[in-house]
Design a protein around this motif. Structure first.
Motif, PDB file in Angstrom:
ATOM      1  N   LYS A  75       0.725  -1.250   0.006  1.00 39.57           N
ATOM      2  CA  LYS A  75       0.190   0.102   0.024  1.00 39.57           C
ATOM      3  C   LYS A  75       0.898   1.248   0.009  1.00 39.57           C
ATOM      4  O   LYS A  75       0.415   2.209  -0.646  1.00 39.57           O
ATOM      5  CB  LYS A  75      -0.768   0.083   1.340  1.00 39.57           C
ATOM      6  N   LEU A  76       1.895   1.187   0.787  1.00 39.13           N
ATOM      7  CA  LEU A  76       2.930   2.453   0.738  1.00 39.13           C
ATOM      8  C   LEU A  76       3.429   2.616  -0.502  1.00 39.13           C
ATOM      9  O   LEU A  76       3.577   3.624  -0.928  1.00 39.13           O
ATOM     10  CB  LEU A  76       3.828   2.044   1.921  1.00 39.13           C
ATOM     11  N   SER A  77       3.877   1.494  -1.155  1.00 37.89           N
ATOM     12  CA  SER A  77       4.567   1.657  -2.498  1.00 37.89           C
ATOM     13  C   SER A  77       3.483   2.210  -3.411  1.00 37.89           C
ATOM     14  O   SER A  77       3.965   3.198  -4.349  1.00 37.89           O
ATOM     15  CB  SER A  77       5.096   0.304  -2.984  1.00 37.89           C
ATOM     16  N   LEU A  78       2.375   1.883  -3.497  1.00 35.80           N
ATOM     17  CA  LEU A  78       1.260   2.435  -4.542  1.00 35.80           C
ATOM     18  C   LEU A  78       1.213   3.863  -4.042  1.00 35.80           C
ATOM     19  O   LEU A  78       1.056   4.616  -5.124  1.00 35.80           O
ATOM     20  CB  LEU A  78       0.104   1.766  -4.192  1.00 35.80           C
ATOM     21  N   ARG A  79       1.161   4.286  -2.698  1.00 33.84           N
ATOM     22  CA  ARG A  79       0.732   5.517  -2.453  1.00 33.84           C
ATOM     23  C   ARG A  79       2.126   6.407  -2.911  1.00 33.84           C
ATOM     24  O   ARG A  79       1.871   7.341  -3.228  1.00 33.84           O
ATOM     25  CB  ARG A  79       0.743   5.583  -0.914  1.00 33.84           C
ATOM     26  N   VAL A  80       3.138   6.004  -2.625  1.00 29.17           N
ATOM     27  CA  VAL A  80       4.512   6.800  -2.999  1.00 29.17           C
ATOM     28  C   VAL A  80       4.528   7.057  -4.414  1.00 29.17           C
ATOM     29  O   VAL A  80       4.874   8.065  -4.950  1.00 29.17           O
ATOM     30  CB  VAL A  80       5.536   5.948  -2.556  1.00 29.17           C
ATOM     31  N   ALA A  81       4.093   5.931  -5.338  1.00 29.56           N
ATOM     32  CA  ALA A  81       4.463   5.907  -6.691  1.00 29.56           C
ATOM     33  C   ALA A  81       3.371   6.983  -7.360  1.00 29.56           C
ATOM     34  O   ALA A  81       3.600   7.534  -8.041  1.00 29.56           O
ATOM     35  CB  ALA A  81       4.239   4.428  -7.223  1.00 29.56           C
ATOM     36  N   THR A  93       8.442   4.169   5.997  1.00 33.64           N
ATOM     37  CA  THR A  93       9.262   4.374   4.593  1.00 33.64           C
ATOM     38  C   THR A  93       9.678   3.020   3.965  1.00 33.64           C
ATOM     39  O   THR A  93      10.454   2.828   2.821  1.00 33.64           O
ATOM     40  CB  THR A  93      10.612   5.026   4.630  1.00 33.64           C
ATOM     41  N   GLN A  94       9.187   1.832   4.601  1.00 34.61           N
ATOM     42  CA  GLN A  94       9.634   0.485   4.072  1.00 34.61           C
ATOM     43  C   GLN A  94       8.727   0.367   2.922  1.00 34.61           C
ATOM     44  O   GLN A  94       7.406  -0.110   3.059  1.00 34.61           O
ATOM     45  CB  GLN A  94       9.479  -0.488   5.062  1.00 34.61           C
ATOM     46  N   THR A  95       9.216   0.426   1.652  1.00 41.36           N
ATOM     47  CA  THR A  95       8.187   0.162   0.415  1.00 41.36           C
ATOM     48  C   THR A  95       8.482  -1.351  -0.099  1.00 41.36           C
ATOM     49  O   THR A  95       9.198  -2.009   0.671  1.00 41.36           O
ATOM     50  CB  THR A  95       8.687   1.193  -0.640  1.00 41.36           C
ATOM     51  N   LEU A  96       7.846  -1.665  -1.154  1.00 44.34           N
ATOM     52  CA  LEU A  96       7.950  -3.088  -1.502  1.00 44.34           C
ATOM     53  C   LEU A  96       9.388  -3.365  -1.671  1.00 44.34           C
ATOM     54  O   LEU A  96       9.861  -4.474  -1.395  1.00 44.34           O
ATOM     55  CB  LEU A  96       7.162  -3.254  -2.791  1.00 44.34           C
ATOM     56  N   PRO A  97      10.163  -2.671  -2.625  1.00 47.38           N
ATOM     57  CA  PRO A  97      11.616  -3.059  -2.832  1.00 47.38           C
ATOM     58  C   PRO A  97      12.363  -3.091  -1.448  1.00 47.38           C
ATOM     59  O   PRO A  97      13.137  -3.861  -1.566  1.00 47.38           O
ATOM     60  CB  PRO A  97      12.048  -1.920  -3.706  1.00 47.38           C
ATOM     61  N   THR A  98      12.313  -2.339  -0.783  1.00 48.74           N
ATOM     62  CA  THR A  98      13.234  -2.339   0.470  1.00 48.74           C
ATOM     63  C   THR A  98      12.603  -3.342   1.514  1.00 48.74           C
ATOM     64  O   THR A  98      13.597  -3.889   2.236  1.00 48.74           O
ATOM     65  CB  THR A  98      12.983  -1.078   1.348  1.00 48.74           C
ATOM     66  N   LEU A  99      11.303  -4.076   1.486  1.00 48.48           N
ATOM     67  CA  LEU A  99      10.886  -4.919   2.173  1.00 48.48           C
ATOM     68  C   LEU A  99      11.383  -6.283   1.707  1.00 48.48           C
ATOM     69  O   LEU A  99      11.786  -7.241   2.353  1.00 48.48           O
ATOM     70  CB  LEU A  99       9.342  -5.172   2.130  1.00 48.48           C
ATOM     71  N   ILE A 100      11.504  -6.230   0.494  1.00 44.78           N
ATOM     72  CA  ILE A 100      12.146  -7.539  -0.286  1.00 44.78           C
ATOM     73  C   ILE A 100      13.641  -7.520   0.068  1.00 44.78           C
ATOM     74  O   ILE A 100      13.917  -8.798   0.403  1.00 44.78           O
ATOM     75  CB  ILE A 100      12.033  -7.609  -1.806  1.00 44.78           C
ATOM     76  N   ALA A 114      13.057  14.011   4.785  1.00 40.59           N
ATOM     77  CA  ALA A 114      14.091  13.011   5.300  1.00 40.59           C
ATOM     78  C   ALA A 114      13.478  11.997   5.982  1.00 40.59           C
ATOM     79  O   ALA A 114      12.865  12.189   7.226  1.00 40.59           O
ATOM     80  CB  ALA A 114      15.297  13.475   5.641  1.00 40.59           C
ATOM     81  N   PHE A 115      13.537  10.583   5.898  1.00 42.22           N
ATOM     82  CA  PHE A 115      13.084   9.593   6.846  1.00 42.22           C
ATOM     83  C   PHE A 115      11.869   9.767   6.916  1.00 42.22           C
ATOM     84  O   PHE A 115      10.791   9.473   7.945  1.00 42.22           O
ATOM     85  CB  PHE A 115      13.809   9.832   8.210  1.00 42.22           C
ATOM     86  N   ARG A 116      10.824  10.348   6.134  1.00 41.69           N
ATOM     87  CA  ARG A 116       9.402  10.270   5.737  1.00 41.69           C
ATOM     88  C   ARG A 116       9.057   9.446   4.455  1.00 41.69           C
ATOM     89  O   ARG A 116       9.739   9.990   3.517  1.00 41.69           O
ATOM     90  CB  ARG A 116       8.825  11.631   6.014  1.00 41.69           C
ATOM     91  N   TRP A 117       7.700   9.256   4.403  1.00 45.48           N
ATOM     92  CA  TRP A 117       7.228   8.555   3.220  1.00 45.48           C
ATOM     93  C   TRP A 117       7.034   9.781   1.930  1.00 45.48           C
ATOM     94  O   TRP A 117       7.248   9.311   0.879  1.00 45.48           O
ATOM     95  CB  TRP A 117       5.905   8.021   3.279  1.00 45.48           C
ATOM     96  N   THR A 118       6.848  10.950   2.322  1.00 46.91           N
ATOM     97  CA  THR A 118       6.996  11.982   1.497  1.00 46.91           C
ATOM     98  C   THR A 118       8.171  12.325   0.720  1.00 46.91           C
ATOM     99  O   THR A 118       8.317  12.639  -0.332  1.00 46.91           O
ATOM    100  CB  THR A 118       6.518  13.270   2.109  1.00 46.91           C
ATOM    101  N   GLY A 119       9.449  12.059   1.525  1.00 49.95           N
ATOM    102  CA  GLY A 119      10.730  11.952   0.971  1.00 49.95           C
ATOM    103  C   GLY A 119      11.023  10.828   0.057  1.00 49.95           C
ATOM    104  O   GLY A 119      11.548  11.038  -0.981  1.00 49.95           O
ATOM    105  N   ALA A 120      10.321   9.664   0.471  1.00 52.60           N
ATOM    106  CA  ALA A 120      10.294   8.647  -0.558  1.00 52.60           C
ATOM    107  C   ALA A 120       9.771   8.846  -1.941  1.00 52.60           C
ATOM    108  O   ALA A 120      10.143   8.619  -3.083  1.00 52.60           O
ATOM    109  CB  ALA A 120       9.662   7.450   0.002  1.00 52.60           C
ATOM    110  N   ALA A 121       8.678   9.720  -1.886  1.00 46.56           N
ATOM    111  CA  ALA A 121       7.807  10.179  -3.243  1.00 46.56           C
ATOM    112  C   ALA A 121       8.626  11.038  -3.900  1.00 46.56           C
ATOM    113  O   ALA A 121       8.751  11.154  -4.820  1.00 46.56           O
ATOM    114  CB  ALA A 121       6.734  10.959  -2.680  1.00 46.56           C
ATOM    115  N   LEU A 122       9.323  12.091  -3.256  1.00 45.46           N
ATOM    116  CA  LEU A 122      10.300  12.858  -3.803  1.00 45.46           C
ATOM    117  C   LEU A 122      11.546  12.152  -4.825  1.00 45.46           C
ATOM    118  O   LEU A 122      11.666  12.377  -5.781  1.00 45.46           O
ATOM    119  CB  LEU A 122      10.943  13.923  -2.874  1.00 45.46           C
TER     120      LEU A 122
END
Length: 231
Positions: free
Chosen positions: A13-19, A179-186, A90-98
């Protein structure tokens, strides 16, 4: 396939949101830059084009580190954002989106630029001679013609964002639920005993999402193209 764990569902869900956020954020900038690159000639154009393509050739870790230096809470931009608006990237999901937006930006711009360069400018000139303003010509003539490129670029940017790892983990780390998205969880699952099954399961899901996005980009772009041509 075994039932997904809550941790895996959260990461998906976080990966979809970030993307999705990354793509929406990058889209208006991508259209503007593509227009500049496709339609104008100026001193420094080659440099601008190189900067747009830079994330494709830089190691993602380097991109993530640059983002951390600039947008970290003690960085020049990050400090200003925090002091002025209370925004922390930094260290937020919004940073992952950036980070994902920057990594997918070259694909977005390139697809739109190619679409703009393929437009027959005589159609725009005809609209202008009939009294239409430049903005109206863009909205009624140019935009519909480049719509397939915009859609394809946006979906490719989304797919790239779904698979982003290096810049994300460097800039926002790998925090479960934040901030744990699909790739980082894998990646995390490959580092723990007994995590291979979960990593394989999530890899299949990632492949399915990416393949679906690419097929959707092709299908939607072709459908919009046929509609624009009146077929």
């Amino acid at each position: 396939m075994p039932t997904l764990t809550p941790e895996e569902l959260t990461a998906i869900k976080l990966s979809l949101r970030v993307a999705a956020v990354a793509t929406l954020f990058a889209l208006p900038f991508g259209v503007a830059i593509a227009l500049v690159l496709a339609r104008t000639r100026f001193y420094g154009r080659a440099l601008l084009n190189a900067l747009v393509l830079l994330p494709l050739v830089l190691p993602p870790v380097v991109t993530g580190y640059v983002l951390l230096v600039l947008f970290g809470k003690q960085g020049p931009i990050g400090r200003w954002l925090y002091d002025s608006f209370g925004i922390v990237l930094a260290f937020r999901w919004t940073g992952a989106a950036l980070a994902c937006a920057i990594m997918g930006f070259p694909l977005l711009v390139r697809a739109i630029q190619l679409a703009i360069e393929a437009v027959d400018t005589r159609l725009e000139q005809a609209a202008s001679t009939l009294g239409a303003s430049r903005s109206w010509v863009f909205l009624t003539v140019t935009l519909p013609l480049i719509a397939p490129g915009i859609i394809a670029g946006a979906i490719l940017c989304f797919a790239r964002a779904m698979g982003e790892f290096g810049a994300t983990i460097t800039f926002v780390s790998n925090i479960p639920g934040e901030t744990q998205t699909l790739p980082t969880l894998i990646y995390t699952l490959t580092q723990v005993p007994g995590g291979d099954a979960g990593a394989f399961r999530l890899t299949l899901i990632s492949l399915a999402i990416s393949l679906g996005a690419i097929l959707a980009a092709e299908g939607i772009a072709q459908a919009v193209g046929r509609r624009v041509r009146g077929q």
